[in-house]
Design a protein around this motif. Structure first.
Motif, PDB file in Angstrom:
ATOM      1  N   SER A  73       0.901  -1.156   0.000  1.00 12.40           N
ATOM      2  CA  SER A  73       0.000   0.000   0.000  1.00 12.40           C
ATOM      3  C   SER A  73       0.934   1.199   0.000  1.00 12.40           C
ATOM      4  CB  SER A  73      -0.885   0.003   1.255  1.00 12.40           C
ATOM      5  OG  SER A  73      -0.115   0.344   2.388  1.00 12.40           O
ATOM      6  N   ALA A  74       0.356   2.375  -0.056  1.00 13.57           N
ATOM      7  CA  ALA A  74       1.215   3.569  -0.057  1.00 13.57           C
ATOM      8  C   ALA A  74       1.626   3.961   1.364  1.00 13.57           C
ATOM      9  CB  ALA A  74       0.488   4.715  -0.736  1.00 13.57           C
ATOM     10  N   ARG A  75       1.214   3.156   2.353  1.00 16.20           N
ATOM     11  CA  ARG A  75       1.384   3.575   3.743  1.00 16.20           C
ATOM     12  C   ARG A  75       2.829   3.800   4.162  1.00 16.20           C
ATOM     13  NH1 ARG A  75      -2.187   3.738   7.324  1.00 16.20           N
ATOM     14  NH2 ARG A  75      -1.792   2.497   9.164  1.00 16.20           N
ATOM     15  N   TYR A  76       3.746   3.032   3.631  1.00 17.20           N
ATOM     16  CA  TYR A  76       5.126   3.118   4.130  1.00 17.20           C
ATOM     17  C   TYR A  76       6.057   3.887   3.186  1.00 17.20           C
ATOM     18  CZ  TYR A  76       3.385  -0.242   7.495  1.00 17.20           C
ATOM     19  OH  TYR A  76       2.659  -0.841   8.498  1.00 17.20           O
ATOM     20  N   LEU A  77       5.473   4.567   2.204  1.00 19.74           N
ATOM     21  CA  LEU A  77       6.318   5.254   1.220  1.00 19.74           C
ATOM     22  C   LEU A  77       6.948   6.532   1.774  1.00 19.74           C
ATOM     23  CD1 LEU A  77       4.377   4.660  -2.121  1.00 19.74           C
ATOM     24  CD2 LEU A  77       6.359   3.454  -1.180  1.00 19.74           C
ATOM     25  N   HIS A  78       6.384   7.051   2.854  1.00 23.40           N
ATOM     26  CA  HIS A  78       6.941   8.293   3.425  1.00 23.40           C
ATOM     27  C   HIS A  78       7.144   8.117   4.922  1.00 23.40           C
ATOM     28  CE1 HIS A  78       5.989   9.987  -0.474  1.00 23.40           C
ATOM     29  NE2 HIS A  78       4.777   9.493  -0.345  1.00 23.40           N
ATOM     30  N   ARG A 131       0.750  -1.200  11.370  1.00 28.43           N
ATOM     31  CA  ARG A 131       1.190  -2.458  11.967  1.00 28.43           C
ATOM     32  C   ARG A 131       2.682  -2.413  12.285  1.00 28.43           C
ATOM     33  NH1 ARG A 131      -0.576  -8.198   9.386  1.00 28.43           N
ATOM     34  NH2 ARG A 131      -2.601  -7.192   9.680  1.00 28.43           N
ATOM     35  N   ALA A 132       3.465  -1.812  11.401  1.00 30.18           N
ATOM     36  CA  ALA A 132       4.914  -1.740  11.646  1.00 30.18           C
ATOM     37  C   ALA A 132       5.197  -0.928  12.900  1.00 30.18           C
ATOM     38  CB  ALA A 132       5.625  -1.132  10.440  1.00 30.18           C
ATOM     39  N   ALA A 133       4.438   0.164  13.108  1.00 38.21           N
ATOM     40  CA  ALA A 133       4.674   1.013  14.285  1.00 38.21           C
ATOM     41  C   ALA A 133       4.256   0.298  15.562  1.00 38.21           C
ATOM     42  CB  ALA A 133       3.902   2.315  14.148  1.00 38.21           C
ATOM     43  N   ARG A 134       3.318  -0.610  15.451  1.00 39.47           N
ATOM     44  CA  ARG A 134       2.823  -1.311  16.652  1.00 39.47           C
ATOM     45  C   ARG A 134       3.771  -2.410  17.115  1.00 39.47           C
ATOM     46  NH1 ARG A 134      -2.014  -0.773  13.754  1.00 39.47           N
ATOM     47  NH2 ARG A 134      -2.013  -2.938  13.073  1.00 39.47           N
ATOM     48  N   GLY A 135       4.862  -2.610  16.391  1.00 40.55           N
ATOM     49  CA  GLY A 135       5.830  -3.633  16.805  1.00 40.55           C
ATOM     50  C   GLY A 135       5.300  -5.031  16.572  1.00 40.55           C
ATOM     51  N   GLY A 136       4.427  -5.170  15.616  1.00 43.16           N
ATOM     52  CA  GLY A 136       3.833  -6.477  15.329  1.00 43.16           C
ATOM     53  C   GLY A 136       4.690  -7.277  14.374  1.00 43.16           C
ATOM     54  N   PRO A 137       4.066  -8.218  13.689  1.00 42.47           N
ATOM     55  CA  PRO A 137       4.849  -9.125  12.836  1.00 42.47           C
ATOM     56  C   PRO A 137       5.344  -8.491  11.535  1.00 42.47           C
ATOM     57  CG  PRO A 137       2.514  -9.665  12.748  1.00 42.47           C
ATOM     58  CD  PRO A 137       2.651  -8.592  13.768  1.00 42.47           C
ATOM     59  N   LEU A 138       4.955  -7.238  11.242  1.00 40.84           N
ATOM     60  CA  LEU A 138       5.550  -6.564  10.080  1.00 40.84           C
ATOM     61  C   LEU A 138       6.811  -5.866  10.587  1.00 40.84           C
ATOM     62  CD1 LEU A 138       3.788  -4.090   7.598  1.00 40.84           C
ATOM     63  CD2 LEU A 138       6.190  -4.604   7.745  1.00 40.84           C
ATOM     64  N   ARG A 139       7.938  -6.438  10.263  1.00 43.41           N
ATOM     65  CA  ARG A 139       9.194  -5.962  10.854  1.00 43.41           C
ATOM     66  C   ARG A 139       9.711  -4.727  10.128  1.00 43.41           C
ATOM     67  NH1 ARG A 139      11.846 -11.957  11.234  1.00 43.41           N
ATOM     68  NH2 ARG A 139      10.348 -12.765  12.740  1.00 43.41           N
ATOM     69  N   THR A 140      10.114  -3.731  10.887  1.00 41.68           N
ATOM     70  CA  THR A 140      10.569  -2.482  10.253  1.00 41.68           C
ATOM     71  C   THR A 140      11.806  -2.721   9.388  1.00 41.68           C
ATOM     72  OG1 THR A 140      11.668  -1.985  12.331  1.00 41.68           O
ATOM     73  CG2 THR A 140       9.576  -0.877  11.920  1.00 41.68           C
ATOM     74  N   GLU A 141      12.601  -3.746   9.726  1.00 37.86           N
ATOM     75  CA  GLU A 141      13.811  -3.989   8.903  1.00 37.86           C
ATOM     76  C   GLU A 141      13.464  -4.486   7.493  1.00 37.86           C
ATOM     77  OE1 GLU A 141      13.319  -5.505  11.887  1.00 37.86           O
ATOM     78  OE2 GLU A 141      13.909  -7.619  11.850  1.00 37.86           O
ATOM     79  N   TRP A 142      12.216  -4.880   7.294  1.00 37.66           N
ATOM     80  CA  TRP A 142      11.817  -5.275   5.933  1.00 37.66           C
ATOM     81  C   TRP A 142      11.602  -4.052   5.028  1.00 37.66           C
ATOM     82  CZ3 TRP A 142       7.278  -9.007   7.554  1.00 37.66           C
ATOM     83  CH2 TRP A 142       7.830 -10.174   8.118  1.00 37.66           C
ATOM     84  N   LEU A 143      11.434  -2.885   5.645  1.00 38.63           N
ATOM     85  CA  LEU A 143      11.113  -1.675   4.871  1.00 38.63           C
ATOM     86  C   LEU A 143      12.404  -1.056   4.332  1.00 38.63           C
ATOM     87  CD1 LEU A 143       8.445  -0.319   7.382  1.00 38.63           C
ATOM     88  CD2 LEU A 143       8.001  -1.481   5.208  1.00 38.63           C
ATOM     89  N   ALA A 185      13.218  -2.641  -1.137  1.00 41.40           N
ATOM     90  CA  ALA A 185      11.818  -3.105  -1.140  1.00 41.40           C
ATOM     91  C   ALA A 185      10.874  -1.942  -1.453  1.00 41.40           C
ATOM     92  CB  ALA A 185      11.475  -3.729   0.208  1.00 41.40           C
ATOM     93  N   LEU A 186      11.141  -0.789  -0.857  1.00 42.35           N
ATOM     94  CA  LEU A 186      10.241   0.350  -1.068  1.00 42.35           C
ATOM     95  C   LEU A 186      10.342   0.891  -2.492  1.00 42.35           C
ATOM     96  CD1 LEU A 186      10.480   2.108   2.415  1.00 42.35           C
ATOM     97  CD2 LEU A 186       8.608   0.719   1.499  1.00 42.35           C
ATOM     98  N   ASP A 187      11.511   0.730  -3.122  1.00 47.40           N
ATOM     99  CA  ASP A 187      11.608   1.119  -4.545  1.00 47.40           C
ATOM    100  C   ASP A 187      10.673   0.256  -5.392  1.00 47.40           C
ATOM    101  OD1 ASP A 187      13.363   3.137  -4.122  1.00 47.40           O
ATOM    102  OD2 ASP A 187      15.167   2.018  -4.715  1.00 47.40           O
ATOM    103  N   HIS A 188      10.638  -1.035  -5.095  1.00 44.51           N
ATOM    104  CA  HIS A 188       9.709  -1.916  -5.825  1.00 44.51           C
ATOM    105  C   HIS A 188       8.255  -1.511  -5.535  1.00 44.51           C
ATOM    106  CE1 HIS A 188      12.685  -4.525  -7.531  1.00 44.51           C
ATOM    107  NE2 HIS A 188      13.181  -4.863  -6.348  1.00 44.51           N
ATOM    108  N   VAL A 189       7.975  -1.215  -4.266  1.00 44.20           N
ATOM    109  CA  VAL A 189       6.603  -0.823  -3.903  1.00 44.20           C
ATOM    110  C   VAL A 189       6.223   0.462  -4.655  1.00 44.20           C
ATOM    111  CG1 VAL A 189       5.125  -0.035  -2.006  1.00 44.20           C
ATOM    112  CG2 VAL A 189       6.686  -1.971  -1.652  1.00 44.20           C
ATOM    113  N   ARG A 190       7.176   1.409  -4.715  1.00 44.53           N
ATOM    114  CA  ARG A 190       6.920   2.676  -5.422  1.00 44.53           C
ATOM    115  C   ARG A 190       6.624   2.399  -6.908  1.00 44.53           C
ATOM    116  NH1 ARG A 190      11.059   4.833  -2.787  1.00 44.53           N
ATOM    117  NH2 ARG A 190       9.962   5.658  -0.987  1.00 44.53           N
TER     118      ARG A 190
END
Ligand code: NAP
Length: 340
Positions: free
Chosen positions: A228-233, A240-252, A256-261
């Motif tokens: 989604s566009a949520r992590y582009l900025h 979910r990433a901010a909540r410390g859940g299973p979406l790990r910030t190190e994946w961002l 990866a974000l270039d592909h998402v963009r």
């Protein structure tokens, strides 16, 4: 607004599945107000999302999501049980000790009984082995699923995150028991394509499932929100990433974000949002029966449902997507189960 009939279904594994299903993994824990959970589930069901996917460990704490759905089934959904596909699983940690996770018959039996009690129903539509357990013979794990079906506590049996090779083995054991494995639930998204990789006999999980006429219910089709566009900025506070859940910030990562963009640009050029492109891409394959989304809000769910009404992805869109549909190292479930 009830427009349940407008959501298409795909038939597989002896069941008819809405092409979009709702998962209650992350947004139905005890810290989320019951009224918010209630609004989202009722909205989903009214929009035709009649498949609610649960597991014993969905919360936190474990069983919290099932308890919430049980409350809804006792009240708002009391007269609508027969419209719904209610699925649950056991395999991850649900209570302490060696019989609180994995694939033993004792654990599976106790977990299903507890799920049924909390849900307030006599049976679930599917009971899954949530992950392959290398320490328990498949005969024992699948034998427990077989008994669940024969006793009427589950209408169908399924497996989740089993690799292509383990699925081949599981199908053979199930056949020897006279058990039909109706469905496989694997992770699948633009950033996690493991289901397409060939196994030892040259067939991918998608091919194995198709050959066995199993439904394939693809989970985390939005890569937990990365698609989604949520992590582009940056990382939004309510994500979910901010909540410390299973979406790990190190994946961002930048990569990866270039592909998402790039995927976001393809989506917008085709008049879609990125989540809509991501869902259409998973559903482009007729072997996929349903995309199992984990929307946190009704607005997210509506955006995702709108994907189904848009034209199928054109060949030039698929070609533009391909270089960016790359493994982003986000398959949490691979190392823990599917690669075993
Ligand atoms: P997902 O749909 O890939 O991710 C859901 C998250 O993406 C939401 O919580 C939200 O994140 C974000 N999102 C959803 N729609 C959006 C939109 N339109 N725009 C922007 N962001 C959006 O799925 P998932 O939650 O990872 O998994 C879905 C279900 O699959 C689970 O509930 C569970 O039923 C199943 N599952 C099964 C297994 C298994 O082992 N079998 C494992 C994982 C999941 P924010 O909260 O950040 O807004």
């Amino acid at each position: 607004m009830a427009d349940a009939l407008s959501l298409p279904h795909r038939k597989a594994g002896g069941l008819s599945w809405p092409v979009v299903s709702l998962g209650l993994w992350q947004n139905f824990g005890a810290t989320i107000a019951f009224d918010d959970q209630r609004r989202l589930v009722l909205h989903a069901v009214d929009r035709g999302v009649v498949h609610l996917d649960l597991a014993n460990n969905y919360g936190p704490p474990p069983f919290a999501a099932e308890e919430s759905v049980g409350r809804l089934l006792a009240r708002d959904l009391r007269t609508r049980r027969d419209e719904l596909l209610i699925t649950t699983k056991a395999g991850y940690r649900a209570w302490p000790g060696p019989y609180g996770e994995h694939g033993s018959a004792k654990y599976l039996r106790a977990s299903l009984d507890r799920s049924l009690r909390l849900l307030g129903v006599d049976c679930v539509n599917v009971f899954y082995s949530h992950r392959f357990d290398p320490a328990t013979p498949l005969e024992e794990t699948l034998g427990a699923l077989d008994r669940a079906v024969r006793s009427g506590k589950a209408r169908h049996a399924g497996i989740s995150s089993y690799s292509a090779d383990r699925t081949v083995e599981a199908l053979a054991v199930a056949a020897s028991l006279g058990l039909r494995l109706a469905v496989h639930q694997p992770a699948y998204s633009l950033l996690n394509r493991w289901v397409e990789q060939p196994g030892a006999d040259g067939r991918s999980l998608l091919e194995v499932a198709d050959d066995a006429s199993m439904a394939v219910v693809a989970f985390s089709p939005l890569a937990q929100g990365m698609l989604s566009a949520r992590y582009l900025h940056g990382i939004p506070d309510d994500s979910r990433a901010a909540r410390g859940g299973p979406l790990r910030t190190e994946w961002l990562t930048d990569e990866a974000l270039d592909h998402v963009r790039a995927l976001d640009a393809v989506a917008r050029a085709g008049g879609r949002t990125l989540p809509q492109l991501a869902l259409a891409w998973v559903l482009r394959d007729p072997r996929v029966t349903s995309v199992l989304v984990g929307a946190r809000t009704a607005a997210q769910l509506d955006e995702n449902l709108a994907a189904v009404a848009l034209p199928a992805l054109a060949d030039d869109e698929l070609a533009a997507i391909e270089p960016h549909a790359v493994d982003a190292g986000i398959n949490l479930w691979g190392a823990r189960s599917s690669e075993l």
